[in-house]
Design a protein around this motif. Sequence first.
Motif: not given
Length: 571
Positions: A294-300, A305-310, A330-343
């Motif tokens: 539940g701790k915050a990290v920078s959006s960048d 990290i999401v790009d790495y996992y994808i 989708l749970h731990d990094l959900n705030s960075a997974v927008g529409y484009d990354l989900t697609l």
Amino acid sequence: MSGQPDEIERLPTQLDSFVQEAINEGLLRPARPQSEQAQPAPVADQRAQGETPRDIRPEAVEAAEELTPAEPLAAAQTKVDYLCPETSPFDFSEFSDFVSYGDLAQWRGYLESEERTTALGRLMAKAYLSLGMIAEARAEISGDHGQGGVALRLFTDLLDRDARPNLSFFRDVASCSASDNVWLAVGQLKSNDANGADLLAQHFADFRALPLRLRADAALIIIPALDRLDRPILSERLMTSFTAEEIAQSHELQFVKALQRLSMGSPSAAEDIRAYLRRAQYRNEAAAALRRDGKAVSSDLEREIVDYYINELGNLPAEASVSENLELILHDLNSAVGYDLTLRLAEVPAAASPEARQRLAAHYETMVDEDLHSDAFLINLKAMDALIKGEDLLADRDGTEARFARAAAIAANLGLPSMSSKLSERLTHDAALDLAQAELAFRLKDEVTLARLIEENPNSVAMRKIALIDAINRGDREAFNRFARGIPEDIDTALMLIEADAAAGHWIVPQRFYTIAARSGDEDTQIRALRVSEARPAPEASPEGEIALTDVSSRLERLRESLGPIPTEVR
């Protein structure tokens, strides 16, 4: 000056730690004896000529040379028919005391006069692996396509965080040697398979018997996986295999210890982990662990990290299980997974299973629903565009047409006829659009439009329910009674109406709906209905004892309830 001798004694260990990290980062390469540099590349499964010194190569190590013929590397990594050898290729007992690069240099000094053979290359590879030197181990078995060479190459893939473990092969090895189940467990945990945690717990003694650096490398895979799986007790047990001094001398162990402390709720662990966000080797796991807590990290950083996992998921075969990986993203990094990354995730072959697509679609729908309910024009527009782009992902799902209708209605209200028309084209009938327009009119308190739509759709039960809620909010008893005629008097509808009645505070809903809700067989519904009934004020008496016609039904129902059940004999 009393502490100076102690510091001098620690210098070799600190220097070794520095050298080891420089090797891990690719800044240094270990020195190799001249005899090794002069030797040509080994021939697959070439036998040693001459006796091997007993103190260097005991009977337990490479007791029998495998006779597996050389095969192409790609084929060896894809499918290997494993034959149980006399000694496991993952037997590191000879190197159990190795703790530093100096131990390797001293041990390797005995080999300078040895002739280069396949068996010697494999032994050297295991020596390197016992100190976590993956690249050097790979170099030693380059060109070795025998069973032992393939096994060690797949072992280096297991320890390499950017490589995918060959679980099928590790199952074959574990079926021959029970102690090697520890490596199958590591592979399963690396693949986010919860079975690996239970298997590791069963082979904890085998883990403790490994060389220190090899244990540390394995822990760097295991502890983050156990954190993702919410297994803090097993993490704590695993860390007992390291002494406080060993942890203090290793950045890897300090990091996994911080992860373990975070999973146990230590207040200071989060700040310790933040320090590792500046180190590329630990950044992804550190950020993911902070987000899980539940701790915050920078959006960048989160997007990186999401790009790495994808990209990691993109390297998995279509048959691979990705449920745990998707949960992580989708749970731990959900705030960075927008529409484009989900697609982008939906296009990954390994995410083509019905379960994975359902998880992705649900995440996509949640974002669309939130954006459609926003009061910001640009966010509404983003949701409309996302619906059109994600049409394939959302196809044949309940609620998709309603979302398109709602978006079309919002577009029309915002003065975007082209967008409204484009969204309306996806609808199979106009009723969905009318209903969405009615919902929007209700939300915007546009009573004129709502009345027109209800008049144009007199048989729409869903639209009349909207009209009932609107009447409740306005305290319009006459309108409520008009729209309530013919409305289904089921428990869900009754509960919806009485809770709206309580929220509005006008108390115009007749008693019969309270009675219907209270008679529900569902305990939760009964409790909710009772809570509303208790908050409902008693009806006021008319000044001259008169009762309004609209209250007759409610009064009679309350009177009947107060009398209780009628005796059977009277009936």
